[in-house]
Design an enzyme around this catalytic site. Structure first.
Site, PDB file in Angstrom:
ATOM      1  N   GLU A 111      13.782 -42.413  74.429  1.00  0.00           N
ATOM      2  CA  GLU A 111      13.911 -42.466  72.966  1.00  0.00           C
ATOM      3  C   GLU A 111      14.179 -41.073  72.383  1.00  0.00           C
ATOM      4  O   GLU A 111      14.944 -40.931  71.434  1.00  0.00           O
ATOM      5  CB  GLU A 111      12.670 -43.092  72.328  1.00  0.00           C
ATOM      6  CG  GLU A 111      12.578 -44.596  72.532  1.00  0.00           C
ATOM      7  CD  GLU A 111      13.739 -45.361  71.905  1.00  0.00           C
ATOM      8  OE1 GLU A 111      14.384 -44.847  70.979  1.00  0.00           O
ATOM      9  OE2 GLU A 111      14.018 -46.485  72.369  1.00  0.00           O
ATOM     10  N   TYR A 154      10.591 -43.318  63.476  1.00  0.00           N
ATOM     11  CA  TYR A 154      11.403 -44.207  64.315  1.00  0.00           C
ATOM     12  C   TYR A 154      10.901 -44.196  65.768  1.00  0.00           C
ATOM     13  O   TYR A 154      10.684 -45.245  66.384  1.00  0.00           O
ATOM     14  CB  TYR A 154      12.896 -43.803  64.291  1.00  0.00           C
ATOM     15  CG  TYR A 154      13.619 -44.504  65.401  1.00  0.00           C
ATOM     16  CD1 TYR A 154      13.963 -45.823  65.281  1.00  0.00           C
ATOM     17  CD2 TYR A 154      13.840 -43.857  66.620  1.00  0.00           C
ATOM     18  CE1 TYR A 154      14.544 -46.519  66.328  1.00  0.00           C
ATOM     19  CE2 TYR A 154      14.423 -44.534  67.684  1.00  0.00           C
ATOM     20  CZ  TYR A 154      14.767 -45.865  67.523  1.00  0.00           C
ATOM     21  OH  TYR A 154      15.323 -46.552  68.577  1.00  0.00           O
ATOM     22  N   ASP A 211      16.999 -48.431  63.819  1.00  0.00           N
ATOM     23  CA  ASP A 211      17.987 -47.371  64.041  1.00  0.00           C
ATOM     24  C   ASP A 211      19.296 -47.778  63.353  1.00  0.00           C
ATOM     25  O   ASP A 211      19.325 -48.769  62.611  1.00  0.00           O
ATOM     26  CB  ASP A 211      18.176 -47.108  65.546  1.00  0.00           C
ATOM     27  CG  ASP A 211      18.827 -48.279  66.265  1.00  0.00           C
ATOM     28  OD1 ASP A 211      19.075 -49.329  65.619  1.00  0.00           O
ATOM     29  OD2 ASP A 211      19.111 -48.153  67.464  1.00  0.00           O
TER      30      ASP A 211
END
Ligand code: SF4
Length: 349
Positions: free
Chosen positions: A46, A129, A147
């Protein structure tokens, strides 16, 4: 079953048959059978995927996990080795925060990532996020993961024409309304995959879409134009001079850039300031040759054009910056992309 439940169920069914294969991902069948993703792999992927494509990240992820298979191994790595392995991936603050985060998890959390959003948010380099993505994907928490792909899918499913970034809260609320309690980790990945493969930027393949029956933009014929965006201001162009030099034994003059600022902590060639009118201040006095090629590179907020100078340092040279690195130690792959471009011009001359 509500419409939202029908849409999320259709997406999960589609994902079970169509999930993209990625080295950090546990395929849906294995996950249903009880296999859990490695939180270290989820976190690393990520962080690498921020502002970067899956195709660009995959090789870096494989090299990182081969060299540092656990968060403790990464935490123990020398800074220069990690920055070198990250070179070319861009957005170098991520690499510095990666190391800080690995060291905090290793020292303060016994090498185990926290399993919830709030505690993940306390870690260096982890924003809303990334915390939501790790909590959902690694720990199956029903967090809302949004996203760019998810924003596009939500704008189309609900035919939202408010431009980004103003539309962000509305799109997140819609994403929350669809996030199921059951298999939220797979669901998060399913929406991302749908956006990346079927609900594509200019050409959504609505005929193949598992949620087309629930899609307002498909019905309205507005899908290709969504999401709308507020036009961006054009980027300014800055200029600079970059100095590539070798000493009498062929060692290259390099410097480690300051931790703060652009390319922070990375290895690079000495350069002038980057402005409208850069000052030509080479690291030592010599007959510097002006190369014919220029380096052109685009950062997030500006374009950069660098004029390239090369020289051989005199025997008694003491440069004003940097250090001479032996040819046997120098690896162009340790340089960030903008510095590699200068090296290519120098080699071609
Ligand atoms: Fe995207 Fe078309 Fe599916 Fe709507 S129907 S979500 S526009 S691919």
């Amino acid at each position: 079953m509500t419409n939202a439940q029908k849409a999320s169920t259709a997406l999960l069914d589609w994902y079970d048959d169509n999930a993209r294969v990625m080295p950090w991902r546990v395929p849906p069948a294995d996950r249903i059978a009880g296999q859990r993703p490695d939180p270290y792999a989820v976190w690393l992927s990520e962080v690498m995927l921020q502002q970067t494509t899956v195709a660009a990240v995959t090789g870096y992820f494989i090299r990182f996990t081969a060299r540092w298979p656990t968060v403790q191994a990464l935490a123990a790595a020398p800074d220069g080795a990690v920055m070198g392995e990250w070179a070319g991936l861009g957005y170098y603050a991520r690499a510095r925060n990666l190391l800080k985060c690995a060291r905090v998890v290793s020292e303060n959390h016994d090498g185990k990532f926290p399993d919830n959003y709030d505690d993940l948010m306390e870690l260096p380099g982890i924003g809303p996020y990334t915390a939501a993505a790790i909590a959902a994907i690694a720990f199956d928490q029903p967090e809302v993961v949004v996203d760019g792909n998810v924003e596009r899918v939500m704008a189309r499913l609900f035919d939202i024409s408010i431009p980004l970034p103003t539309a962000k809260p509305a799109l997140k609320a819609k994403a929350a309304s669809l996030t199921p309690k059951h298999r939220p980790g797979d669901y998060a990945q399913a929406v991302m995959d749908l956006g990346a493969t079927i609900c594509a930027v200019r050409t959504p393949a609505c005929g193949l879409c598992p949620v087309s029956d629930h899609c307002d933009a498909r019905r309205a014929g507005t899908a290709p134009d969504l999401p709308k965006r507020t036009p961006k201001k054009p980027k300014p162009t800055r200029r600079g001079i970059i100095y590539l030099a070798q000493n009498q034994t062929g060692e290259w003059l390099l410097e480690r850039r300051p931790d703060k600022g652009l390319l922070g902590g990375m290895l690079g060639w000495p350069t002038s300031d980057w402005t409208d009118a850069p000052r030509d201040e080479p690291p030592f006095a010599a007959d510097w040759k002006i190369e014919s090629g220029e380096v052109r590179h685009t950062f997030t907020h500006f374009h950069l054009i660098l004029s390239v100078r090369t020289a051989i340092a005199p025997a008694d040279c003491t440069p004003s910056t940097g250090f001479f690195l032996p040819k046997t130690v120098f690896r162009p792959s340790d340089l960030p992309t903008v510095m590699r471009k200068a090296f290519v011009i120098c080699r071609a001359s």
